[in-house]
Design an enzyme around this catalytic site. Structure first.
Site, PDB file in Angstrom:
ATOM      1  N   CYS A 119       0.804  -1.235   0.000  1.00 46.51           N
ATOM      2  CA  CYS A 119       0.000   0.000   0.000  1.00 46.51           C
ATOM      3  C   CYS A 119       0.829   1.274   0.000  1.00 46.51           C
ATOM      4  CB  CYS A 119      -0.990   0.007   1.157  1.00 46.51           C
ATOM      5  SG  CYS A 119      -0.234  -0.046   2.783  1.00 46.51           S
ATOM      6  N   CYS A 127      -3.510  -2.543  -0.917  1.00 49.92           N
ATOM      7  CA  CYS A 127      -2.453  -3.459  -0.485  1.00 49.92           C
ATOM      8  C   CYS A 127      -2.182  -4.569  -1.501  1.00 49.92           C
ATOM      9  CB  CYS A 127      -2.803  -4.074   0.871  1.00 49.92           C
ATOM     10  SG  CYS A 127      -3.090  -2.829   2.148  1.00 49.92           S
ATOM     11  N   LYS A 192      -5.795  -8.965  11.435  1.00 55.90           N
ATOM     12  CA  LYS A 192      -5.696  -7.523  11.243  1.00 55.90           C
ATOM     13  C   LYS A 192      -7.065  -6.996  10.845  1.00 55.90           C
ATOM     14  CE  LYS A 192      -3.315  -4.044   8.476  1.00 55.90           C
ATOM     15  NZ  LYS A 192      -2.276  -3.807   7.464  1.00 55.90           N
ATOM     16  N   ARG A 202      -1.572   6.384   8.136  1.00 54.03           N
ATOM     17  CA  ARG A 202      -1.709   6.653   6.698  1.00 54.03           C
ATOM     18  C   ARG A 202      -1.164   8.022   6.344  1.00 54.03           C
ATOM     19  NH1 ARG A 202      -7.364   3.303   6.004  1.00 54.03           N
ATOM     20  NH2 ARG A 202      -6.403   1.337   6.626  1.00 54.03           N
ATOM     21  N   ARG A 214     -10.428  -0.658   3.013  1.00 56.27           N
ATOM     22  CA  ARG A 214      -9.776  -1.966   3.038  1.00 56.27           C
ATOM     23  C   ARG A 214     -10.678  -3.079   3.597  1.00 56.27           C
ATOM     24  NH1 ARG A 214      -5.067   0.328   1.693  1.00 56.27           N
ATOM     25  NH2 ARG A 214      -3.876   1.626   3.126  1.00 56.27           N
ATOM     26  N   GLU A 230      -8.231 -17.155  10.821  1.00 54.15           N
ATOM     27  CA  GLU A 230      -7.109 -16.432  10.224  1.00 54.15           C
ATOM     28  C   GLU A 230      -5.780 -16.872  10.863  1.00 54.15           C
ATOM     29  OE1 GLU A 230      -6.549 -14.520   7.796  1.00 54.15           O
ATOM     30  OE2 GLU A 230      -8.379 -13.501   7.200  1.00 54.15           O
ATOM     31  N   LYS A 245      -3.868  -7.095  15.570  1.00 48.48           N
ATOM     32  CA  LYS A 245      -3.748  -5.662  15.340  1.00 48.48           C
ATOM     33  C   LYS A 245      -5.107  -5.065  15.015  1.00 48.48           C
ATOM     34  CE  LYS A 245      -1.852  -2.599  11.939  1.00 48.48           C
ATOM     35  NZ  LYS A 245      -1.412  -2.498  10.583  1.00 48.48           N
ATOM     36  N   TYR A 310       4.925   2.773  19.008  1.00 49.36           N
ATOM     37  CA  TYR A 310       5.633   4.042  18.820  1.00 49.36           C
ATOM     38  C   TYR A 310       6.143   4.567  20.161  1.00 49.36           C
ATOM     39  CZ  TYR A 310       3.222   3.341  14.471  1.00 49.36           C
ATOM     40  OH  TYR A 310       2.770   2.759  13.319  1.00 49.36           O
TER      41      TYR A 310
END
Ligand code: PBG
Length: 321
Positions: A119, A127, A192, A202, A214, A230, A245, A310
């Protein structure tokens, strides 16, 4: 009263003695956004403390993070130019591939992960390969596998497919093995969700989709049983590490994956989760440091071994003080 839980809460030392969950610097993975140029250090307006960094600045940042105690990073790339087939994602001299080589030289001990997605490199921002209004699964697999291979060849320890294409882990494992990279590990963004919490990312990665969203490939937030399917698929395709996530609003999912799968589990404390704490902290509405630690601790308590955040540096600074 026979049972008085407060006996073990009396002092700092006693609380510490009986503490069940502890954060450690080694748990954290620091995300970095690499951009073209030299001497570039551009702050993301919706993520104070997070920057677009050119490669020279990235290597400095990585060295400083290592000195502080960060042992793993994950790289995202902002390419010079974008096209419909994301050629910058798998170019031998792509921005992330160059950054990996530079970091390998300057900080050989750092665990280097590469986000494997298209992406950031596609002109349309999706993506995978787009035809009409659709993202075509199986054609995207080839490009994702090529991307992972180029990242492994540049020296990534771990590739982290995040495109949510069906079969992406298997396709990557197969190509890596065929090309002699059987020791490159895969951390799969297995679960996800299509989340509003990716908003600031983004901006940081300049990867917002040009049309649509998405939801046709990322998961529907209300679904929990589907998350187990998944995780099962990625596990059976050879994922070495599974990821959930976002993290905080999916702690229930983290716990479910932890209880069912015995591979290491990662959680991504994503951009919006970071931005909310930052913003409220800056306004003086919450105690940022305290809420940061409480949040990261909750992610670990729910079952995550690895936390992408972060806040990695700030959390380590507090843990060490
Ligand atoms: C790439 C990717 C995204 C994030 C990690 N890898 C964005 C998305 O799926 O739109 C989000 C990370 C964050 O919000 O911090 N597909």
């Amino acid at each position: 009263m026979i049972h008085r839980p407060r006996r073990l809460r009396r002092t700092d030392a006693i609380r510490s003695l009986v503490r069940e969950t502890r954060l450690a610097p080694e748990n954290f993975v620091l995300p970095l956004f690499v951009c073209p140029g030299t001497g570039v250090r551009r702050e993301i307006s919706s993520m104070p403390g997070v920057y677009n960094l050119s490669i020279d600045e990235t290597t400095k940042e990585v060295a400083a993070a290592y000195d502080l105690g960060v042992r793993s990073i994950i790289l995202f790339g902002l390419p010079e130019s974008k096209d419909p087939l994301a050629s910058g994602a798998y170019a031998e001299d792509g921005i992330v591939q160059q950054a990996i080589r530079a970091i390998r030289q300057s900080s050989p001990e750092m665990v280097v992960m590469a986000d494997t997605c298209l992406c950031e490199y596609t002109s349309h921002g999706h993506c995978g390969v787009v035809r009409g209004a659709e993202v075509i699964n199986d054609e995207s697999l080839k490009l994702l596998a090529r991307t992972a291979l180029s990242q492994a060849a540049a020296g990534a320890d771990i590739v982290a497919p995040s495109a949510m294409m069906d079969g992406q882990v298997g396709a990557i494992r197969e190509l890596l093995d065929a090309e002699g990279f059987e020791n490159t590990a895969i951390m799969a963004y297995a679960v996800k969700y299509a989340s509003g919490f990716y908003g600031p990312f983004r901006e940081a990665a300049q990867s917002a989709p040009e049309f649509g969203d998405r939801r046709a490939y990322q998961m529907d937030p209300p679904n929990a049983r589907e998350a187990m399917r998944e995780a099962e698929l990625d596990y059976s395709e050879g994922a070495d590490i599974l990821m959930v996530k976002p993290a905080v609003v999916y702690l229930d999912i983290l716990r479910m994956v932890r209880d069912r799968f015995d591979v290491p589990l990662a959680a991504y404390h994503v951009s919006g989760e970071y931005a909310m704490i930052k913003a409220a902290g800056q306004k003086g509405w919450i105690d940022e440091e305290r809420v940061m630690l409480e949040t990261l601790t909750s992610i670990k308590r729910a079952g995550a071994d690895i936390i992408l955040t972060y806040y990695a540096r700030e959390a380590i600074r507090v843990l060490k003080s």
